[in-house]
Structures are given as structure tokens and as C-alpha cells.
Design a protein around this motif. Structure first.
Motif, PDB file in Angstrom:
ATOM      1  N   ASN A 394       0.784  -1.232   0.000  1.00 22.94           N
ATOM      2  CA  ASN A 394       0.000   0.000   0.000  1.00 22.94           C
ATOM      3  C   ASN A 394       0.814   1.281   0.000  1.00 22.94           C
ATOM      4  N   HIS A 395       2.114   1.180   0.243  1.00 29.79           N
ATOM      5  CA  HIS A 395       2.908   2.387   0.412  1.00 29.79           C
ATOM      6  C   HIS A 395       4.034   2.470  -0.607  1.00 29.79           C
ATOM      7  N   THR A 396       4.131   3.618  -1.251  1.00 22.61           N
ATOM      8  CA  THR A 396       5.343   3.977  -1.984  1.00 22.61           C
ATOM      9  C   THR A 396       6.346   4.530  -0.980  1.00 22.61           C
ATOM     10  N   VAL A 397       7.611   4.168  -1.148  1.00 20.04           N
ATOM     11  CA  VAL A 397       8.654   4.662  -0.243  1.00 20.04           C
ATOM     12  C   VAL A 397       9.525   5.651  -1.004  1.00 20.04           C
ATOM     13  N   ALA A 398       9.532   6.897  -0.554  1.00 19.91           N
ATOM     14  CA  ALA A 398      10.401   7.920  -1.131  1.00 19.91           C
ATOM     15  C   ALA A 398      11.739   7.850  -0.415  1.00 19.91           C
ATOM     16  N   VAL A 399      12.729   7.292  -1.084  1.00 19.33           N
ATOM     17  CA  VAL A 399      14.006   6.976  -0.451  1.00 19.33           C
ATOM     18  C   VAL A 399      15.041   8.046  -0.765  1.00 19.33           C
ATOM     19  N   SER A 400      15.634   8.585   0.292  1.00 14.74           N
ATOM     20  CA  SER A 400      16.786   9.468   0.152  1.00 14.74           C
ATOM     21  C   SER A 400      18.024   8.624   0.420  1.00 14.74           C
ATOM     22  N   VAL A 401      18.964   8.606  -0.543  1.00 15.01           N
ATOM     23  CA  VAL A 401      20.123   7.733  -0.434  1.00 15.01           C
ATOM     24  C   VAL A 401      21.330   8.420  -1.053  1.00 15.01           C
ATOM     25  N   ASN A 402      22.509   8.149  -0.507  1.00 14.69           N
ATOM     26  CA  ASN A 402      23.743   8.696  -1.066  1.00 14.69           C
ATOM     27  C   ASN A 402      24.582   7.542  -1.601  1.00 14.69           C
ATOM     28  N   LEU A 403      24.928   7.595  -2.878  1.00 14.04           N
ATOM     29  CA  LEU A 403      25.666   6.531  -3.548  1.00 14.04           C
ATOM     30  C   LEU A 403      27.162   6.795  -3.607  1.00 14.04           C
ATOM     31  N   GLY A 404      27.613   7.841  -2.920  1.00  8.66           N
ATOM     32  CA  GLY A 404      29.046   8.066  -2.837  1.00  8.66           C
ATOM     33  C   GLY A 404      29.500   9.373  -3.453  1.00  8.66           C
ATOM     34  N   SER A 405      30.531   9.919  -2.906  1.00  4.22           N
ATOM     35  CA  SER A 405      31.084  11.181  -3.380  1.00  4.22           C
ATOM     36  C   SER A 405      31.468  11.090  -4.850  1.00  4.22           C
ATOM     37  N   GLY A 406      31.099  12.124  -5.595  1.00  7.09           N
ATOM     38  CA  GLY A 406      31.439  12.192  -7.007  1.00  7.09           C
ATOM     39  C   GLY A 406      30.411  11.588  -7.941  1.00  7.09           C
ATOM     40  N   VAL A 407      29.413  10.898  -7.400  1.00  7.37           N
ATOM     41  CA  VAL A 407      28.379  10.316  -8.256  1.00  7.37           C
ATOM     42  C   VAL A 407      27.459  11.420  -8.754  1.00  7.37           C
ATOM     43  N   THR A 408      27.329  11.512 -10.054  1.00  8.91           N
ATOM     44  CA  THR A 408      26.513  12.573 -10.661  1.00  8.91           C
ATOM     45  C   THR A 408      25.142  12.086 -11.108  1.00  8.91           C
ATOM     46  N   HIS A 409      25.040  10.788 -11.385  1.00 13.86           N
ATOM     47  CA  HIS A 409      23.781  10.208 -11.856  1.00 13.86           C
ATOM     48  C   HIS A 409      23.696   8.760 -11.365  1.00 13.86           C
ATOM     49  N   ALA A 410      22.486   8.194 -11.460  1.00 13.27           N
ATOM     50  CA  ALA A 410      22.304   6.791 -11.113  1.00 13.27           C
ATOM     51  C   ALA A 410      21.383   6.136 -12.135  1.00 13.27           C
ATOM     52  N   GLN A 411      21.803   4.992 -12.621  1.00 19.16           N
ATOM     53  CA  GLN A 411      20.955   4.188 -13.494  1.00 19.16           C
ATOM     54  C   GLN A 411      19.937   3.431 -12.653  1.00 19.16           C
ATOM     55  N   LEU A 412      18.707   3.379 -13.129  1.00 17.11           N
ATOM     56  CA  LEU A 412      17.621   2.731 -12.393  1.00 17.11           C
ATOM     57  C   LEU A 412      17.081   1.550 -13.186  1.00 17.11           C
ATOM     58  N   ILE A 413      16.996   0.409 -12.515  1.00 17.37           N
ATOM     59  CA  ILE A 413      16.391  -0.805 -13.086  1.00 17.37           C
ATOM     60  C   ILE A 413      15.372  -1.311 -12.073  1.00 17.37           C
ATOM     61  N   GLU A 414      14.139  -1.538 -12.514  1.00 17.67           N
ATOM     62  CA  GLU A 414      13.055  -1.854 -11.591  1.00 17.67           C
ATOM     63  C   GLU A 414      12.489  -3.248 -11.845  1.00 17.67           C
ATOM     64  N   LEU A 415      12.187  -3.949 -10.749  1.00 18.78           N
ATOM     65  CA  LEU A 415      11.481  -5.231 -10.785  1.00 18.78           C
ATOM     66  C   LEU A 415      10.044  -4.986 -10.346  1.00 18.78           C
ATOM     67  N   THR A 416       9.095  -5.414 -11.162  1.00 20.88           N
ATOM     68  CA  THR A 416       7.684  -5.187 -10.851  1.00 20.88           C
ATOM     69  C   THR A 416       6.866  -6.434 -11.146  1.00 20.88           C
ATOM     70  N   GLY A 417       5.652  -6.464 -10.563  1.00 19.72           N
ATOM     71  CA  GLY A 417       4.706  -7.536 -10.823  1.00 19.72           C
ATOM     72  C   GLY A 417       3.304  -7.063 -10.507  1.00 19.72           C
ATOM     73  N   PRO A 418       2.283  -7.720 -11.059  1.00 22.25           N
ATOM     74  CA  PRO A 418       0.902  -7.273 -10.841  1.00 22.25           C
ATOM     75  C   PRO A 418       0.464  -7.340  -9.384  1.00 22.25           C
ATOM     76  N   SER A 419       0.810  -8.412  -8.672  1.00 23.95           N
ATOM     77  CA  SER A 419       0.490  -8.577  -7.260  1.00 23.95           C
ATOM     78  C   SER A 419       1.450  -9.592  -6.674  1.00 23.95           C
ATOM     79  N   LEU A 420       1.492  -9.680  -5.368  1.00 20.71           N
ATOM     80  CA  LEU A 420       2.391 -10.638  -4.738  1.00 20.71           C
ATOM     81  C   LEU A 420       2.064 -12.071  -5.123  1.00 20.71           C
ATOM     82  N   LEU A 421       0.800 -12.341  -5.430  1.00 14.88           N
ATOM     83  CA  LEU A 421       0.360 -13.703  -5.741  1.00 14.88           C
ATOM     84  C   LEU A 421       0.231 -13.968  -7.231  1.00 14.88           C
ATOM     85  N   SER A 422       0.644 -13.014  -8.066  1.00 19.24           N
ATOM     86  CA  SER A 422       0.590 -13.226  -9.518  1.00 19.24           C
ATOM     87  C   SER A 422       1.658 -14.230  -9.936  1.00 19.24           C
TER      88      SER A 422
END
Length: 473
Positions: A394-422
Motif C-alpha cells: 500500500n505504500h510507496t517509499v520515497a528513499v533518500s540515499v547517497n551513492l558516494g562522493s562524485g556520483v553525478t547520476h544513477a541508473q535505475l532498473i526496476e522489478l515489478t509484478g501485478p500482485s504478490l500472488l501473480s
């Protein structure tokens, strides 16, 4: 027996439901804020490049499933390397070289076919090859080991003699005596044993006991056979299968016994087994798994927590068991053809995309407490790849994270599914992993970061891998 331990980087949850994904993908659900941090002083533990692994029954060799002409299977395996293929399981003691003791025969031609499949894989795959313990003779074990070693060549990581021997021997002493007679014959016959070859060559692992006999088999074996075995192996399942208690909520709860098992075998291997320890057979629920749970999307999210927990505590790899129509199988097959890519295979694919480095725990500040976990891999340049795993419905998590000094961008790859029981409809990097061995997914977004700092939304029942970039893409 199951001491209460805390999973590194995990926040416990309450009142998790398993219905449809009411996420912000569809403009619904609440958003909670979280801060994920990584200690600059915690160096973590090296992540074995060949952490990934699959496990199949020995009987599969006799059926010819592993064949170099099985191009989709070769492509699928190639997708998750570097990795280790373990051949063993319960049928390692119901099959035998030449059909010894009225077992199902394993023949030279079948081993040749299997070796042809292995050699069709990228060179970053290796094999743990199982040999009958219960009804074998020293001469027969040595004959099979010699043939398999010659057929597999440098792809052979090691031999495993027996499977869960606690079910075949009334006493540990009887098992040890029988194992030693076979192991002695193998090491005296097959050239290239690593223990006598400067650490290079094939190895022996232990008796590959089940998860319930840590003290009575695994610990004792590591000590008794120190200097003989190189790899300590153990099995793990979240719970026994075929029970109404084997639910998705249970699977997604942290398991204190996993930490007990992992820390136990890592400690037992220290100073005794130079290659450390692997969980050589594992899955969600045993006995083939639970239909509608082991083969459902939630198991993909569980597999990530399981693998990271094992790695954080010093385990050198895991081998997900499967084959055939078993619900827990990473790759299901029918009549020699893969007909479904299971959820755990998606977890293995994500792990294959982690960079070389040290796996490190995360600290999480989050309110309210929901089923959200996070982990990191610190590379040699100090940058961090982060895995964010939101199992809340039920909740989206807005995550604040630091990936290290000098990092200018981050590539995002997401795993998704219709429901836990799909049981279908999973996507990784925006695409499904197909049974023909193709996958068109990849980096879906590139997020800007300010000196490594960024915020990313992790929708309900999804996992996000963030990989750092040091210069503008």
C-alpha cells in the motif's frame, strides 16, 4: 534453536496484505519517506562474483535435458552468470554410474551430453557434480569421477558425494566412514585435486547435509575433514512444503534461522574450508514448493532478501533448486523445453547485474515501519550500488540515499509484478524474461544526483537497483 537475530538493513512490518498492487504506478497509495544510509567505516564482505547458482537433480542428466542443442536453456543460463550449476539432490543416491546396486544408470554418453551443454555456456560457469554415496562402491565412485572430470575439464568446480545423508544413515559415524572410503578412492584416482595441486583444480565439498543437522553433521564434518574438503555446503528452505501454514506473508517475514544457519556454516568453514561455504540447495518452501506462492511474484522479492542476507553474513553463493514442474523452480520445463521463467530467476538476474565489490548493510530510517529493506555493494572506487526492496502493498517509499562522493547520476532498473500472488506478468528493466532466452530490458531511467545524493520513489511490491555513474551520461 532459532535464536532471534536481526537482519541487517531490514525494517519489520505489520499488517501486510497480499492483494492487488495499489501502488503509485496507478496514482493510488500513500507515500512514506525513508533515509537509507551506508556506514563509511563498514567495509563489508567481498561479494563472490560466482554467487549465483542453480541446482538440479542428478536424474536430469539421464533424461538428456542438459544438451548443447537446447539453445533457449543455454541462453537463459548465460543470462545470470558468473554462476555455479550443482547436480545432485535426492536422486544422486537413486542413480549410479553404470546402474550400480540396481540404481538408475548414469552412462558415459549422458555425461558427455551434459558436458557439451556446460561447454556451450560462457566460461564463467562451473559445476559441482554429485556422486552416489548410499549404494556406491569406492571403485565405481572413482570411475565416474574420472570420467566426469575428463569430460568437464576446467568447468569442474568439485565433487559432492551424497545428499542429505542424515536420511540414509542412522549415525554420523557410519556416514563419515562410507564417505571417506569413496572420497579416498576419488582423490587417489582423479588427477588435479586442488588440495594437492597448489590450490588449483577440482575440489571436494562436504556431505551436503540438510538444514536441520548443523551441529550433528556440518560442524563435525568441517572439522573432521579439514584439509580434505574445500567447500562447505548446506541446504536451506524457508519451511517444509505442503502445509497450509506456508503462506506468502510467512515467506516475506524475516527468518531468524537463516541467520543462524549462515553464520554457523561460515564459522564452521573458517580455517577448514578455503573456498568457504555455499547454500548449495535452496528454495522458498521444500517438497517442490507451494503452488501459487513459490511460483508467485512475491517469491522474487523474497529471493533478494534471502541472497543479500546470505552474502552479508559471509556465504559465498546460493544454488536455487528446481527443474520440471516444481513451483519453486527458477526455470520450469516440460518435455525438455522451458515453459516458464520463475520469480527466483528474476532475483538471480538482478544479482548478476551487481558490480564487483563488497556487500554492505544499510541503515534505514522509516516511519511507519513497513516491509522495506535495502542493501549495498561498495565498489573499489568507493561508489555504492543500492538495492531497494519494497514488499508493502500500500505504500510507496520515497528513499533518500547517497551513492558516494562524485556520483553525478544513477541508473535505475526496476522489478515489478501485478500482485504478490501473480504467477505471471513480472518485468525487470521494463521487460519480461522470455522462455526462449531473450530479454530486452535494461536501464529504464538515469536519475541526477548531487555529490551522490538523490531521492527515488520505490512503488509498492517493487525492487529498484541503483547503479552509480561518475560522469554525465
Amino acid at each position: 534453536m532459532k535464536a532471534i537475530l536481526l537482519l541487517a538493513g531490514m525494517i519489520s512490518f505489520f499488517g501486510c496484505s497480499i492483494g492487488k498492487n495499489h501502488s503509485n504506478h496507478f496514482g493510488l497509495g500513500r507515500t512514506v519517506n525513508a533515509t537509507v544510509g551506508f556506514s563509511p567505516t563498514n567495509t563489508g564482505l567481498p561479494l563472490n562474483p560466482a554467487f549465483n547458482g542453480l541446482s538440479y537433480e542428478k536424474l536430469v542428466i539421464a533424461k538428456g535435458f542438459f544438451n548443447s542443442t537446447n539453445v533457449p536453456l543455454v541462453k537463459l543460463f548465460s543470462m545470470i552468470g558468473p554462476a555455479v550449476l550443482r547436480i545432485g539432490g535426492g536422486t544422486v543416491d537413486t542413480t549410479g554410474w553404470g546402474g550400480i546396486s540396481n540404481t538408475i544408470p548414469i552412462t558415459p554418453a549422458e555425461v558427455d551430453t551434459f558436458a557439451g551443454f556446460v561447454k556451450a555456456l560462457p566460461t564463467n560457469w562451473s559445476v559441482i557434480y554429485g556422486i552416489n554415496l548410499f549404494s556406491n562402491t569406492p571403485a565405481n565412485a572413482a570411475a565416474e569421477a574420472t570420467y566426469a572430470a575428463n569430460a568437464l575439464g576446467p568447468r569442474l568446480l568439485g565433487f559432492e558425494i551424497g545428499n542429505e545423508p542424515e536420511f540414509g544413515f542412522k549415525k554420523y559415524s557410519a556416514c563419515l566412514a562410507k564417505w571417506r572410503s569413496l572420497a579416498d578412492a576419488v582423490t587417489n584416482t582423479v588427477p588435479g585435486w586442488a588440495i594437492t595441486n597448489g590450490g588449483n583444480g577440482w575440489t571436494l565439498d562436504d556431505v551436503d547435509a540438510g538444514q536441520g543437522v548443523l551441529a550433528t553433521y556440518t560442524d563435525r564434518f568441517a572439522k573432521d575433514e579439514s584439509g580434505v574438503i574445500s567447500l562447505l555446503t548446506q541446504h536451506y528452505y524457508r519451511a517444509a512444503g505442503k502445509s497450509t501454514n506456508d503462506t506468502m506473508p510467512l515467506l516475506l517475514l524475516p527468518d531468524p534461522f537463516l541467520l543462524k544457519l549462515t553464520t554457523n556454516i561460515v564459522s564452521a568453514a573458517a580455517g577448514n574450508c578455503p573456498l568457504g561455504t555455499r547454500i548449495s540447495e535452496c528454495a522458498s518452501y521444500s517438497a517442490g514448493g507451494m503452488p501459487g506462492i513459490s511460483d508467485a511474484y512475491g517469491a522474487a522479492l523474497w529471493s533478494l532478501d534471502f541472497m543479500f542476507t546470505a552474502a552479508l553474513n559471509g556465504c559465498q553463493g546460493v544454488n536455487f533448486h528446481g527443474g520440471g514442474r516444481s513451483p519453486y523452480s527458477p526455470l520450469k520445463d516440460k518435455k525438455m523445453v522451458v515453459n516458464a521463467v520463475g520469480p527466483e530467476f528474476y532475483g538471480l538476474k538482478i544479482f548478476s547485474m551487481l558490480p564487483p565489490g563488497n556487500v554492505i548493510p544499510a541503515t534505514i530510517e522509516l516511519s511507519p515501519k513497513i516491509n522495506f529493506t535495502a542493501y549495498g555493494v561498495r565498489q573499489s572506487d568507493g561508489t555504492i550500488s543500492a538495492l531497494l526492496n519494497n514488499k508493502d502493498t500500500n505504500h510507496t517509499v520515497a528513499v533518500s540515499v547517497n551513492l558516494g562522493s562524485g556520483v553525478t547520476h544513477a541508473q535505475l532498473i526496476e522489478l515489478t509484478g501485478p500482485s504478490l500472488l501473480s504467477t505471471s506478468g513480472f518485468t525487470l528493466g521494463g521487460a519480461t524474461i522470455n522462455t526462449n532466452g531473450t530479454w530486452t530490458g535494461g536501464v529504464q531511467k538515469v536519475l541526477p544526483a548531487t555529490n551522490g545524493q538523490l531521492t527515488v520513489n520505490v512503488p509498492p511490491i517493487s525492487a529498484i537497483l541503483l547503479k552509480p555513474v561518475l560522469v554525465s551520461p
